[in-house]
Design a protein around this motif. Structure first.
Motif, PDB file in Angstrom:
ATOM      1  N   SER A  93      40.865  -2.759  18.431  1.00 40.84           N
ATOM      2  CA  SER A  93      41.344  -1.628  17.628  1.00 40.84           C
ATOM      3  C   SER A  93      42.378  -2.037  16.587  1.00 40.84           C
ATOM      4  O   SER A  93      42.487  -1.404  15.534  1.00 40.84           O
ATOM      5  N   SER A  96      40.345  -4.169  13.689  1.00 41.86           N
ATOM      6  CA  SER A  96      39.231  -3.518  13.005  1.00 41.86           C
ATOM      7  C   SER A  96      39.619  -3.145  11.579  1.00 41.86           C
ATOM      8  O   SER A  96      40.696  -2.604  11.338  1.00 41.86           O
ATOM      9  N   ASN A  97      38.743  -3.423  10.646  1.00 46.36           N
ATOM     10  CA  ASN A  97      39.011  -3.085   9.247  1.00 46.36           C
ATOM     11  C   ASN A  97      38.607  -1.662   8.902  1.00 46.36           C
ATOM     12  O   ASN A  97      38.943  -1.155   7.827  1.00 46.36           O
ATOM     13  N   SER A  98      37.878  -1.012   9.794  1.00 47.80           N
ATOM     14  CA  SER A  98      37.380   0.332   9.495  1.00 47.80           C
ATOM     15  C   SER A  98      38.112   1.422  10.263  1.00 47.80           C
ATOM     16  O   SER A  98      37.814   2.601  10.102  1.00 47.80           O
ATOM     17  N   SER A  99      39.066   1.038  11.099  1.00 47.83           N
ATOM     18  CA  SER A  99      39.747   2.022  11.933  1.00 47.83           C
ATOM     19  C   SER A  99      40.659   2.917  11.104  1.00 47.83           C
ATOM     20  O   SER A  99      41.320   2.471  10.167  1.00 47.83           O
ATOM     21  N   ASN A 100      40.671   4.201  11.439  1.00 44.37           N
ATOM     22  CA  ASN A 100      41.625   5.130  10.837  1.00 44.37           C
ATOM     23  C   ASN A 100      42.454   5.818  11.919  1.00 44.37           C
ATOM     24  O   ASN A 100      43.033   6.876  11.702  1.00 44.37           O
ATOM     25  N   SER A 191      44.127  -2.818   8.146  1.00 48.96           N
ATOM     26  CA  SER A 191      43.872  -1.398   8.401  1.00 48.96           C
ATOM     27  C   SER A 191      45.162  -0.614   8.629  1.00 48.96           C
ATOM     28  O   SER A 191      45.199   0.608   8.446  1.00 48.96           O
ATOM     29  N   THR A 194      46.755   1.927   5.840  1.00 45.82           N
ATOM     30  CA  THR A 194      46.319   3.306   5.587  1.00 45.82           C
ATOM     31  C   THR A 194      46.240   4.151   6.849  1.00 45.82           C
ATOM     32  O   THR A 194      46.126   5.373   6.759  1.00 45.82           O
ATOM     33  N   ARG A 195      46.299   3.535   8.003  1.00 47.22           N
ATOM     34  CA  ARG A 195      46.258   4.306   9.246  1.00 47.22           C
ATOM     35  C   ARG A 195      47.568   5.063   9.445  1.00 47.22           C
ATOM     36  O   ARG A 195      48.642   4.561   9.087  1.00 47.22           O
TER      37      ARG A 195
END
Length: 666
Positions: A93, A96-100, A191, A194-195
């Protein structure tokens, strides 16, 4: 009194430290271990920072973690770094580059305390026991809610490093450094930029975090996306605001401190009134709480009443009164001097006679101040009720042979001594250092004393900060432990809520009175939410909320910090979850038993039912005066000014003379 047997171990860490005004500051630098990539920070560094080597005595599984030092990017100071230890919520988690998904940061206070204290003794995935064994805390660890990062800061604290001339000069520099560190952290874990970020902390982090948020709003291109801050038992403003102003409500919460004695309570009530501490909180607040005027005692050389420099702690993490510390010094002096037996006997006999005279006068309150501030304490009411408990109230009286000890963090804990707490053995083990990429240029210590700007000066930008937060959708959460006497909830309510305008209104419009429960339905405390501000008071928790109430703390984190639970939310004239009139008071009663023992709880004491019933009857009919009486400026010192008026100077001279007489003529 009756006693019952009960045994448990208490975890207590030091989050408030004394400061020195002049000392040589050490230089330290980060260690670069084999396998470090070349060039600027990037995701390539993830494999380097990952903790893969076995940790000493850790025999239970942990989620994947990453640790090491990252620069704060301060020009001319390449060795100024912050140390971090990050734990994943789920495997992959954090990388991960796509996690928000949201993530969190934890900061301890001090100033000068390592956040590893929070990780190992409060809310991290593993705890260090008194016998140096390791225990899993996977059920209540905060990384079970989100990816969490524990950070040692400012530079030079814990495993963070600093050049000799690179330490921070104040909180503004600290905030700038922290953003510099975050800019490197997001290069390694992209990530995170922006998270949604939730910055959480306790104690002096109540000053750190607002300054970090201030730097965030002032940055034209901040490296992260802050959505919420959460501060536990936070210190903001001057010492009298959060340590002395709440003294009477602390005594009402735990009348055991004064043996349930109505006359003693009236005495403290009078002293609070004379000091101007009986301020009236309204909803919404009608005018700001006036700047408190601190009247020093004849022993008090810090006339400005600065919390950080007035309040000192012994090595066993206990608050000791001025008289207790002074007595210990005289005992050491007498042991060292080559006094004849008769002279030494006379020396101690006279000292003890004077102490007993003071004890007798305080016990029956004869000779006490009538209509005037007691010169022996001034307006240091926290120190005064601690002294009262140590001298007159069992089981705190048991600590007298040790010079008098009192757990300011957790009132019902009267253990003397506490279970030994020491993370240095684990963290300074070379196997641990290598595994977490820690520096070899310094040893980890829990607390580090250093000159740090102008501490104790109230923050004047909270309303501006709240305005920016409202405009940018950043939520504020403030929480307090009801058993904390060091930074009691009454001070939090005054400093953060009533003196701050947020959402266009000063303070809350309604008094917090909504109950909340943990995940098993047990009453956990009071919750109130308005205009993106949340206030939580924990039942049965001390200064270290996650250590003393771990189950409730995790539910709070899940539901009110990272979650969207609307219990206590004010919408027009309604409040989600309703309001309990019995909770709409200035005081939430504490627990009945007081626990005591050596190294572990061996017994507890509960006052007779008749005594408690008589106190309840008394306190229900006692009318507290809420009108603040101004103190003549000739006797007071402003808490947000370094100015020392004539009376304070006289107090200082008298204090020096008094100490001289004590030391040489007792």
């Amino acid at each position: 009194m009756t006693t019952t047997s009960r045994r448990f171990k208490t975890v207590l860490v030091l989050c408030i430290t004394g400061l020195t005004t002049s000392q040589s500051l050490p230089s330290s630098f980060p260690q670069i271990y084999s396998g470090a990539p070349s060039g600027d920070y990037s995701p390539e560094w993830q494999s380097y920072f990952e903790v893969t080597d076995p940790l000493p005595n850790v025999t239970f599984p942990l989620t994947r973690s990453f640790a090491g030092n990252l620069p704060v990017q301060r020009t001319g100071h390449p060795n100024d770094t912050l140390f971090f230890w990050a734990f994943e919520h789920q495997n992959g988690s954090l990388t991960s580059n796509s996690s928000n998904e949201p993530w969190g940061i934890w900061l301890n206070g001090g100033p000068g305390s390592s956040s590893m204290a929070g990780m190992f003794f409060e809310n991290g995935p593993m705890h260090i026991n008194g016998d140096y064994s390791m225990a899993a805390n996977t059920e209540f660890s905060w990384d079970t809610v989100a990816d969490y990062v524990w950070i040692d800061q400012p530079v030079g604290i814990g495993f963070s490093t600093a050049d000799e001339d690179g330490y921070v000069s104040g909180e503004d520099q600290m905030g700038t450094d922290f953003l510099g560190f975050l800019s490197n952290l997001v290069k390694v874990f992209p990530s995170l930029a922006t998270r949604p970020l939730h910055i959480t902390g306790e104690s002096y982090a109540g000053t750190y975090i607002p300054y970090i948020l201030k730097a965030y709003f002032e940055s034209p291109n901040p490296p992260v996306t802050i959505v919420k801050i959460a501060i536990g038992d936070g210190s903001v403003g001057s010492g009298p605001e959060f340590q002395d102003l709440p003294a009477v409500t602390v005594i009402e919460t735990y009348p055991q401190l004064i043996n349930y004695d109505p006359e003693v309570f009236k005495y403290f009530q009078e002293q609070s009134h004379l000091c101007g501490y009986d301020v009236n909180l309204t909803y919404p607040q009608n005018g700001t709480i006036p700047t408190l005027k601190y009247v020093p005692s004849i022993y008090d050389t810090d006339s400005a009443g600065s919390f950080s420099s007035r309040l000192q702690f012994s090595k066993n993490f206990k608050n000791r009164s001025f008289r207790s510390r002074l007595l210990s010094r005289f005992q050491e002096r007498s042991r060292a001097e080559d006094l004849r037996p008769f002279a030494k006997s006379t020396h101690f006999r006279k000292r003890e006679e004077r102490r007993q005279d003071w004890v007798r006068s305080k016990r029956d309150l004869t000779g006490r101040a009538n209509g005037t501030i007691d010169s022996r304490y001034g307006c240091d009411l926290l120190d005064e009720f601690i002294d009262y408990a140590i001298n007159f109230t069992f089981p705190w009286t048991l600590s007298q042979p040790d010079g008098g000890v009192f757990d300011v963090y957790n009132i019902p804990d009267a253990l003397d001594p506490e279970v030994p707490i020491d993370a240095s053995v684990f963290l300074n083990d070379n196997r641990t250092r290598t595994a977490i990429h820690a520096p070899t240029s310094k040893d980890w210590v829990l607390d580090f004393d250093f000159t740090f700007g102008a501490l104790g000066i109230p923050m004047t930008f909270l309303t501006d900060l709240a305005t920016n937060s409202t405009a940018n959708g950043v939520g504020f959460v403030f929480f307090s432990g009801n058993d904390d006497s060091l930074i009691a909830h009454r001070g939090t309510e005054g400093s953060y809520h009533s003196n701050t305008t947020f959402g266009g209104i000063q303070g809350f419009t309604r008094k917090p009175a909504t109950p909340w429960t943990d995940d098993t339905g047990d009453f956990a405390g009071i919750i109130h939410q308005e205009r993106n501000w949340t206030y939580v008071l924990f039942k049965g928790a001390g200064h270290l909320v996650a250590a003393t109430a771990p189950k409730a703390a995790k539910v709070f984190l899940q539901q009110f910090v990272f979650g969207t639970n609307t219990t206590g939310l004010v919408t027009g004239s309604t409040v989600t979850g309703g309001e309990d009139p019995t909770l709409a008071e200035d005081v939430m009663p504490g627990s009945d038993p007081i626990f005591y023992g050596s190294l572990s709880t061996e017994s507890s004491t509960i006052w007779p039912e008749a005594t408690r019933a008589a106190w309840t009857s008394f306190i229900q009919t006692e009318t507290a005066t809420v009108t603040t009486t101004p103190i003549p400026t000739s006797n007071a010192v402003s808490t947000n000014s370094g100015a020392v008026r004539c009376a304070a100077s006289c107090y200082y001279i008298l204090a020096v003379l008094t100490m001289f007489l004590y030391a040489f003529f007792l």
